[in-house]
Design an enzyme around this catalytic site. Sequence first.
Site, mmCIF file in Angstrom:
data_model
loop_
_atom_site.group_PDB
_atom_site.id
_atom_site.type_symbol
_atom_site.label_atom_id
_atom_site.label_comp_id
_atom_site.label_asym_id
_atom_site.label_seq_id
_atom_site.Cartn_x
_atom_site.Cartn_y
_atom_site.Cartn_z
ATOM 1 C CB THR A 282 -0.998 -0.019 1.192
ATOM 2 O OG1 THR A 282 -1.793 1.152 1.160
ATOM 3 C CG2 THR A 282 -0.301 -0.129 2.549
ATOM 4 C CG ASP A 294 -1.793 9.397 5.717
ATOM 5 O OD1 ASP A 294 -2.641 10.110 5.163
ATOM 6 O OD2 ASP A 294 -2.009 8.759 6.764
ATOM 7 N NE ARG A 296 -5.265 9.512 6.278
ATOM 8 C CZ ARG A 296 -5.471 8.439 7.033
ATOM 9 N NH1 ARG A 296 -6.698 8.138 7.404
ATOM 10 N NH2 ARG A 296 -4.477 7.667 7.405
#
Length: 362
Positions: A282, A294, A296
């Site tokens: 991932t 990531d 976010r």
Amino acid sequence: MSIGPDITEQLARARADLRMGVPVVIDGDAPVLICAAEAMEAARLTALRDMPGDSVLAITARRAETLKARAYDGDLARILLPEDATLDWVRSIADPADDLMTPMKGPLRCARGGDAESHRAALSLAKSARLLPAVLVTPLHDASAFAATHGLTCFSLADAQPHLALRSPLHEVVSARLPLEVSEAGRLHVFRPEDGGEEHYAVEIGRPDRAQPVLARLHSACFTGDLMGSLKCDCGPQLRGALAQMGAAGEGVLLYMNQEGRGIGLANKMRAYSLQDQGFDTVDANHRLGFEDDERDFRLGSDILKELGFSSVRLLTNNPRKVEMMQASGINVTERVPLAVGENPHNTAYLRTKARKSGHLL
Ligand SMILES: Nc1nc2c(ncn2[C@@H]2O[C@H](COP(=O)(O)OP(=O)(O)OP(=O)(O)O)[C@@H](O)[C@H]2O)c(=O)[nH]1
Ligand SMILES: [Zn+2]
């Protein structure tokens, strides 16, 4: 305020244009025309290729690493557009889908020296438009005249830079009673940013005391896991598990953040899933697409909690970054409440990777 769009509104227009494949003008010391690689049409590429000056394809250093392109600008690389560049070539630089089948796309020549600030802004806009971070950048002489002649959105680099770095303020638009299976005392609050971006939601269970730490979950949207019952992740069971705990306790707050795919959007997450089927994990899949692990910004969650009047939480998570970001942005985390549910044969490797590479606690 003038009647015309301010810089935030111009940037929102620019994102929409990029998603449609329409070029946008960035005005600055070195004005440029930008066009998102993934949305570009063949006729536009021909027109851009015929313009005077050297066009480059700006990509992130993450994508450059896979392509073995030189990232002279640190976090990004500027690949010089070959004279005979086709749309397939542009797409193959932007999208790693066929990297394994056609590993050699070069030799790739990269620009060095000069100003890369517009390129950086262009990549940031593409990411926030949930597009692949690959943008064709063409030099211009007179930004305003070019934008006016072609009816293009134009914004000033200097005005845009602070806005690209900051998160947009969120405001509550409405809240209404929402009886839920886990508790009849549910309430849904809708928060909308000023920049035309995604809305985020808060589900309040009961009426928690604002002076006490509240049982809270900062949950990122996962269409596949939350709604479709996907077995590739643990999101659906985590969402339902968190709500069930709040229902049993009679109170809690679930923040449902529209940050699908760890902030890269559903289309890019599906691109990442295809790469995972080619054998990448991932994290590596995100990197090959040109993203960080990531993307976010968890501070949006703290903003909503503050708007609702909370200052401390008992946070349901296995992700230490969520705890750190909450603390750093002014929400006291009195306890981390583990949320280890939903492991199955399809997501074991995914959960292991998150533990090994992203520091998730199991
Ligand atoms: N890019 C990418 N995103 C994924 C993948 N699998 C799941 N996601 C997304 O990952 C996010 C998971 O969010 P959360 O469950 O809130 O976060 P977490 O970091 O796992 O932390 P906790 O669940 O709180 O422990 C969602 O936005 C999913 O859409 C993947 O393979 N690639
Ligand atoms: Zn998921």
